[in-house]
Design a protein around this motif. Structure first.
Motif, PDB file in Angstrom:
ATOM      1  N   ALA A  23       0.826  -1.218   0.000  1.00 19.18           N
ATOM      2  CA  ALA A  23       0.000   0.000   0.000  1.00 19.18           C
ATOM      3  C   ALA A  23       0.855   1.262   0.000  1.00 19.18           C
ATOM      4  N   ILE A  24       1.931   1.240  -0.792  1.00 21.71           N
ATOM      5  CA  ILE A  24       2.796   2.410  -0.940  1.00 21.71           C
ATOM      6  C   ILE A  24       2.334   3.187  -2.165  1.00 21.71           C
ATOM      7  N   ALA A  25       1.998   4.443  -1.986  1.00 15.64           N
ATOM      8  CA  ALA A  25       1.521   5.268  -3.098  1.00 15.64           C
ATOM      9  C   ALA A  25       2.664   5.582  -4.050  1.00 15.64           C
ATOM     10  N   PHE A  26       2.368   5.532  -5.338  1.00 18.19           N
ATOM     11  CA  PHE A  26       3.388   5.850  -6.338  1.00 18.19           C
ATOM     12  C   PHE A  26       2.709   6.256  -7.638  1.00 18.19           C
ATOM     13  N   VAL A  65      13.045  -3.670  -4.699  1.00 13.51           N
ATOM     14  CA  VAL A  65      12.199  -4.410  -3.754  1.00 13.51           C
ATOM     15  C   VAL A  65      12.879  -4.540  -2.394  1.00 13.51           C
ATOM     16  N   GLU A  66      14.194  -4.604  -2.366  1.00 11.39           N
ATOM     17  CA  GLU A  66      14.911  -4.628  -1.087  1.00 11.39           C
ATOM     18  C   GLU A  66      14.654  -3.337  -0.313  1.00 11.39           C
ATOM     19  N   TYR A  67      14.684  -2.223  -1.036  1.00 14.04           N
ATOM     20  CA  TYR A  67      14.408  -0.924  -0.410  1.00 14.04           C
ATOM     21  C   TYR A  67      12.962  -0.864   0.090  1.00 14.04           C
ATOM     22  N   LEU A  68      12.029  -1.300  -0.727  1.00 17.10           N
ATOM     23  CA  LEU A  68      10.617  -1.244  -0.338  1.00 17.10           C
ATOM     24  C   LEU A  68      10.336  -2.112   0.886  1.00 17.10           C
ATOM     25  N   GLU A  69      11.005  -3.250   0.972  1.00 18.21           N
ATOM     26  CA  GLU A  69      10.818  -4.125   2.131  1.00 18.21           C
ATOM     27  C   GLU A  69      11.305  -3.443   3.409  1.00 18.21           C
ATOM     28  N   VAL A  74       5.730  -4.215   6.664  1.00 22.94           N
ATOM     29  CA  VAL A  74       4.430  -4.887   6.825  1.00 22.94           C
ATOM     30  C   VAL A  74       3.549  -4.563   5.632  1.00 22.94           C
ATOM     31  N   PRO A  75       3.035  -5.580   4.943  1.00 26.82           N
ATOM     32  CA  PRO A  75       3.263  -7.005   5.176  1.00 26.82           C
ATOM     33  C   PRO A  75       4.659  -7.435   4.720  1.00 26.82           C
ATOM     34  N   ARG A  76       5.242  -8.341   5.468  1.00 30.45           N
ATOM     35  CA  ARG A  76       6.575  -8.814   5.123  1.00 30.45           C
ATOM     36  C   ARG A  76       6.508  -9.681   3.874  1.00 30.45           C
ATOM     37  N   MET A  77       7.413  -9.415   2.934  1.00 28.75           N
ATOM     38  CA  MET A  77       7.459 -10.198   1.701  1.00 28.75           C
ATOM     39  C   MET A  77       8.784 -10.920   1.523  1.00 28.75           C
ATOM     40  N   ILE A  78       9.760 -10.593   2.379  1.00 29.51           N
ATOM     41  CA  ILE A  78      11.054 -11.261   2.365  1.00 29.51           C
ATOM     42  C   ILE A  78      11.355 -11.696   3.793  1.00 29.51           C
ATOM     43  N   PRO A  79      11.560 -12.986   4.035  1.00 32.09           N
ATOM     44  CA  PRO A  79      11.805 -13.445   5.408  1.00 32.09           C
ATOM     45  C   PRO A  79      13.088 -12.854   5.997  1.00 32.09           C
ATOM     46  N   ILE A  80      13.164 -12.892   7.323  1.00 35.00           N
ATOM     47  CA  ILE A  80      14.361 -12.409   8.014  1.00 35.00           C
ATOM     48  C   ILE A  80      15.386 -13.524   8.181  1.00 35.00           C
ATOM     49  N   ALA A  81      14.926 -14.723   8.501  1.00 33.87           N
ATOM     50  CA  ALA A  81      15.842 -15.846   8.735  1.00 33.87           C
ATOM     51  C   ALA A  81      16.727 -16.064   7.502  1.00 33.87           C
ATOM     52  N   PRO A  82      18.047 -16.220   7.689  1.00 28.58           N
ATOM     53  CA  PRO A  82      18.983 -16.262   6.559  1.00 28.58           C
ATOM     54  C   PRO A  82      18.635 -17.276   5.465  1.00 28.58           C
ATOM     55  N   LEU A  83      18.351 -18.526   5.837  1.00 23.20           N
ATOM     56  CA  LEU A  83      18.078 -19.531   4.806  1.00 23.20           C
ATOM     57  C   LEU A  83      16.756 -19.246   4.104  1.00 23.20           C
ATOM     58  N   ALA A  84      15.721 -18.935   4.869  1.00 24.30           N
ATOM     59  CA  ALA A  84      14.421 -18.627   4.255  1.00 24.30           C
ATOM     60  C   ALA A  84      14.546 -17.418   3.331  1.00 24.30           C
ATOM     61  N   LEU A 152       7.479 -12.190  -1.990  1.00 28.75           N
ATOM     62  CA  LEU A 152       8.247 -11.735  -3.150  1.00 28.75           C
ATOM     63  C   LEU A 152       8.391 -12.845  -4.177  1.00 28.75           C
ATOM     64  N   ALA A 153       8.555 -14.070  -3.717  1.00 28.46           N
ATOM     65  CA  ALA A 153       8.668 -15.201  -4.645  1.00 28.46           C
ATOM     66  C   ALA A 153       7.457 -15.250  -5.571  1.00 28.46           C
ATOM     67  N   ASP A 154       6.269 -15.069  -5.012  1.00 24.77           N
ATOM     68  CA  ASP A 154       5.055 -15.092  -5.826  1.00 24.77           C
ATOM     69  C   ASP A 154       5.003 -13.898  -6.776  1.00 24.77           C
ATOM     70  N   ALA A 155       5.367 -12.719  -6.278  1.00 23.05           N
ATOM     71  CA  ALA A 155       5.367 -11.530  -7.135  1.00 23.05           C
ATOM     72  C   ALA A 155       6.293 -11.725  -8.333  1.00 23.05           C
ATOM     73  N   ALA A 156       7.464 -12.293  -8.080  1.00 21.70           N
ATOM     74  CA  ALA A 156       8.443 -12.485  -9.149  1.00 21.70           C
ATOM     75  C   ALA A 156       8.020 -13.585 -10.120  1.00 21.70           C
ATOM     76  N   VAL A 157       7.587 -14.713  -9.574  1.00 23.83           N
ATOM     77  CA  VAL A 157       7.232 -15.850 -10.428  1.00 23.83           C
ATOM     78  C   VAL A 157       5.978 -15.557 -11.244  1.00 23.83           C
ATOM     79  N   LEU A 158       4.977 -14.960 -10.642  1.00 20.54           N
ATOM     80  CA  LEU A 158       3.771 -14.619 -11.395  1.00 20.54           C
ATOM     81  C   LEU A 158       4.072 -13.618 -12.504  1.00 20.54           C
ATOM     82  N   SER A 159       4.985 -12.699 -12.247  1.00 15.82           N
ATOM     83  CA  SER A 159       5.382 -11.736 -13.281  1.00 15.82           C
ATOM     84  C   SER A 159       6.091 -12.434 -14.427  1.00 15.82           C
ATOM     85  N   ALA A 160       6.972 -13.366 -14.102  1.00 23.90           N
ATOM     86  CA  ALA A 160       7.691 -14.101 -15.146  1.00 23.90           C
ATOM     87  C   ALA A 160       6.735 -14.976 -15.951  1.00 23.90           C
ATOM     88  N   LEU A 161       5.804 -15.629 -15.269  1.00 23.23           N
ATOM     89  CA  LEU A 161       4.833 -16.475 -15.978  1.00 23.23           C
ATOM     90  C   LEU A 161       3.951 -15.637 -16.899  1.00 23.23           C
TER      91      LEU A 161
END
Length: 200
Positions: A23-26, A65-69, A74-84, A152-161
């Motif tokens: 919900a970031i205005a642009f 997207v790193e900056y936006l996160e 909130v809502p979180r789109m990139i996990p904090i835990a290193p492996l995730a 983010l995975a869904d945003a990226a994959v759906l865009s590629a598809l």
């Protein structure tokens, strides 16, 4: 905040989905339609480029997207835990790589017949097919890309598809029942529906 983009770019669509989810205005601006030299905002003359209110410019969809996160966690789109987090970014890398391959195949296909090399097109399409197989296997086995409802995975994959469907629909013609189900599941999600590329 201004996003310099185009309606067909899968990289720009990924960013637009993230912006809408958070919900970031642009302002969504197409430099070609406005006669703006994108090179004045991004030395690589590429989209998407995010122009901040203070005049700062950020480019490359991964950086944006790193900056936006960080800006709106909130809502979180990139996990904090290193492996995730790494796995999330791996899906993004796969999706962007598939889009890269389809772009290169499209550009080769637009060359004059005398200069066109069908082998280049096929090699790039093979890369996209390899990505599709990975996505199909993941979805058939687990039903989703990650444990998150939408990330983010869904945003990226759906865009590629969506870009594959736009530029090389034959890649999605058969053998991807789980991908079809996955795309249908999110087809009416506002961030996805509102950023769908034009069909022409």
């Amino acid at each position: 905040m201004k996003l310099w983009s185009s309606p067909t770019s899968p990289y720009a669509r990924k960013v637009k989905i993230v912006l809408r989810e958070k919900a970031i205005a642009f302002d969504d601006l197409n430099p070609s339609e406005l006669g703006v030299d994108i090179g004045s905002k991004n030395p690589l003359a590429k989209i998407p480029t995010l122009e901040l209110d203070d005049g700062e410019h950020l480019f490359d969809s991964v950086v944006i997207v790193e900056y936006l996160e960080a800006l709106q966690p909130v809502p979180r789109m990139i996990p904090i835990a290193p492996l995730a987090r790494a796995i999330e970014r791996r899906w993004e890398a796969l999706a962007d790589g598939m889009a890269d391959a389809v772009v290169l195949a499209m550009l080769e296909g637009r060359r004059s017949e005398a200069r066109r090399d069908p082998r280049v097109v096929e090699r790039q399409h093979d890369k996209a097919r390899a990505g599709l197989r990975v996505i199909e296997t993941q979805l058939a086995t687990h039903g989703s890309l990650t444990p998150a409802e939408f990330s983010l995975a869904d945003a990226a994959v759906l865009s590629a598809l969506g870009y594959c469907e736009l530029r090389a629909p034959e890649l999605l013609s058969t053998g991807y029942a789980s991908i079809e189900t996955y795309r249908s599941r999110f087809a009416t999600r506002p961030s996805v529906k509102e950023t769908s590329p034009p069909r022409s």
